[in-house]
Write an enzyme that holds these catalytic residues in place. Structure first.
Site, mmCIF file in Angstrom:
data_model
loop_
_atom_site.group_PDB
_atom_site.id
_atom_site.type_symbol
_atom_site.label_atom_id
_atom_site.label_comp_id
_atom_site.label_asym_id
_atom_site.label_seq_id
_atom_site.Cartn_x
_atom_site.Cartn_y
_atom_site.Cartn_z
ATOM 1 C CB CYS A 384 -7.682 18.666 -26.694
ATOM 2 S SG CYS A 384 -7.382 18.193 -25.000
ATOM 3 C CG HIS A 509 -10.949 15.321 -27.471
ATOM 4 N ND1 HIS A 509 -9.781 15.201 -28.331
ATOM 5 C CD2 HIS A 509 -10.446 15.588 -26.361
ATOM 6 C CE1 HIS A 509 -8.638 15.118 -27.435
ATOM 7 N NE2 HIS A 509 -8.905 15.531 -26.340
ATOM 8 C CD GLU A 511 -11.432 14.578 -31.471
ATOM 9 O OE1 GLU A 511 -10.634 13.980 -30.730
ATOM 10 O OE2 GLU A 511 -11.873 15.524 -31.378
#
EC number: 6.3.4.2
Length: 533
Positions: A384, A509, A511
């Site tokens: 990001c 993102h 993750e």
């Protein structure tokens, strides 16, 4: 449909989320369809506008929900995709009730906490549980908090509404260990259960958090004073990794006990894969350190999903991943290279990750970290804001532009990062960013497509700014590879560099989609590259 309510006592941050997640894993391993709900008693509509220093990470769902970080644990442990509605807040409940009142839905009745607020809470839980065998609902906060009272009243009523055979109450409480006396103390838990019973809720199961094993004598005492069966006093001692908790709770008999109390068919849970993952986490063959260059490192929970994703990738590579927390402001000085060189020389930095964030504080430190990774051939992953910093760094030091983001300098000469056009007129903060899952088309034979094993990817997003399309060509001309675009070809989703050990960044993102059994490819690639000499 069965409902399990998980409450907490004595102190907050006790591990209710991990306990709930672990139970979800045990029930799913028995072939049951599990859903998870987190109730947060704060007045915000969602977690989107809360400071990372106060609340930790904002976990983003596929449908764009900005939610509590516990939903991340639910998704990782149970391997399910949740929605914004799976996070219920006081703000959402009151907003809904007051909106109905304004529309006249209550037909002139006096709107009160009971029944209107409690009914709204119950209706939401029931609607979310329709498609599942079991719904686990974690009540945030601690029994005794004034903010939690409407929710506790609602779950008290639940047993009457759906039948006591369909409801289970689990209370997670702390047994403090007095080191000087060498004793575990039960009195705080007794008082916590007493307070819960005063509200009208009798726990069916007591999960006891402790530093050390719980003796049979203490279990007998808790069973007597808390009015639960001895086998319903479950030990939950500190584990070597959070992913070991489901195995410990299964050993204590929690999964079997829950299915028995809810009159469900019990079966032997398939935890083979889970045990293998835990074994790889506990017994790694290698060890590396990844430097996270962040703005919110004082509260590590701000980067919860990133830490977990690195751990998943480490387990996949039989490697323990240590994290070096690097304050981005400390890298804003001219000696940033000296700081990072020392870490590399001391074998305390094998890869660099620049995560997301907002605002201009520490930005030049992030940019310097990217420059170091690019010039020193250190494996790098940008997420990001981390991708935006990588573009700014490349524009400045490779393209020779006096570049910046309009987020940090509205008058910058070369705005290589600028507002997404649709975001320019947005004035409200809450729930207005580009949120949720968006697809990307990856360039064939790029590092991105190689990692994903496809030219199509879908990741979750949370941003207002993008790589300015007006600068795509000059960036590419100077060697930056824009290896992933939105399907309409307008928004840059991935960038990478050739002739580098590992250099990739994404506007998304990633993750949030990593799982213990399915590490995210971008994190797997970072860890693998960092292991290689």
């Amino acid at each position: 449909m069965k409902y399990i309510f998980v409450t907490g006592g004595v102190v907050s941050s006790l591990g209710k989320g991990i306990t709930s997640s672990s139970l979800g894993r045990l029930l799913k391993a028995r072939g049951l369809n599990v859903n998870m709900i987190k109730i947060d008693p704060y007045l915000q509509i969602d977690a989107g506008t809360m400071s990372p220093f106060e609340h930790g990470e904002v976990f983003v769902t596929d449908d764009g929900g900005e939610t509590d970080l516990d939903l991340g644990n639910y998704e990782r442990f149970v391997d399910i995709g949740l929605k914004a509605d799976n996070n219920i807040t006081t703000g959402k409940i009151y907003w809904s009730v007051l909106s109905k009142e304004r529309k006249g839905d209550y037909l002139g009745k006096t709107v009160q906490v009971i029944p209107h607020i409690t009914n709204e809470i119950k209706d939401r839980i029931k609607n979310l549980g329709k498609e599942s065998d079991i719904t686990i609902i974690e009540i945030g906060g601690t029994v005794g908090d004034i903010e939690s009272l409407p929710f506790l009243e609602a779950i008290r009523q639940f047993k009457k509404d759906v039948g006591k055979e369909n409801v289970l109450y689990i209370h997670v409480s702390l047994l403090p260990y007095i080191r000087s006396a060498g004793e575990l103390k039960t009195k705080p838990t007794q008082h916590s259960v007493k307070e819960l019973k005063g509200i009208g809720i009798q726990p069916d199961i007591l999960v006891c958090r402790s530093e050390i094993p719980i003796s049979e004598k203490i279990k007998d005492k808790l069973a007597l004073f808390c009015d639960v069966e001895k086998e319903a006093v479950i030990e939950c001692k500190d584990a070597r990794t959070i992913y070991e908790v489901p195995l410990n709770l299964e050993k204590e008999g929690l999964g079997k006990l829950v299915t028995e109390k809810l009159n469900l068919r019990d079966s032997t849970p398939d935890l083979t894969e889970w045990r293998a993952i835990v074994d790889r986490i506990i017994n790694p063959m290698n060890e590396i350190t990844i430097g996270i260059v962040g703005k919110y490192i004082e509260l590590k929970d701000s980067y919860m999903s990133i830490m977990e994703a690195l751990g998943h990738a480490g387990a996949k590579n039989d490697t323990k991943v240590n994290i070096a927390w690097i304050n981005s402001e400390e890298l804003e000085t001219k000696n940033y290279e000296e700081i990072l060189n020392k870490m590399v020389d001391d074998e305390k930095l094998h890869g660099i990750l620049v995560p997301g964030g907002f605002g201009d504080r520490g930005i030049d430190g992030k940019v310097n970290a990217v420059r170091y990774a690019r010039e020193k051939n250190i494996p790098f992953l940008g997420i990001c804001l981390g991708m935006q910093c990588a573009v700014i760094e490349f524009a400045r030091h490779v393209c020779g532009l006096n570049a910046n983001s309009t987020e940090f300098d509205e008058e910058t000469e070369h705005p290589v990062i600028d507002y997404i056009p649709e975001q320019r007129e947005v004035t409200e903060k809450g729930g207005t960013m580009r949120l949720g899952a968006y697809p990307a088309v990856l360039t064939e034979n790029s590092l991105a497509s190689e990692l994903y094993g496809s030219i199509n990817a879908s990741e979750r997003h949370r941003h207002r700014y993008e790589v300015n399309p007006e600068y795509h060509e000059i960036l590419k001309k100077n060697g930056l590879i824009i290896s992933g675009m939105s399907p309409d070809g307008k928004l840059a989703e991935f960038i990478e560099l050739e002739n580098h050990k590992y250099f990739i960044a994404t506007q998304a993102h990633p993750e949030f989609k990593s799982r213990p059994n399915k590490p995210h490819p971008l994190f797997h690639g970072l860890v693998k590259a960092s292991i290689e000499k």
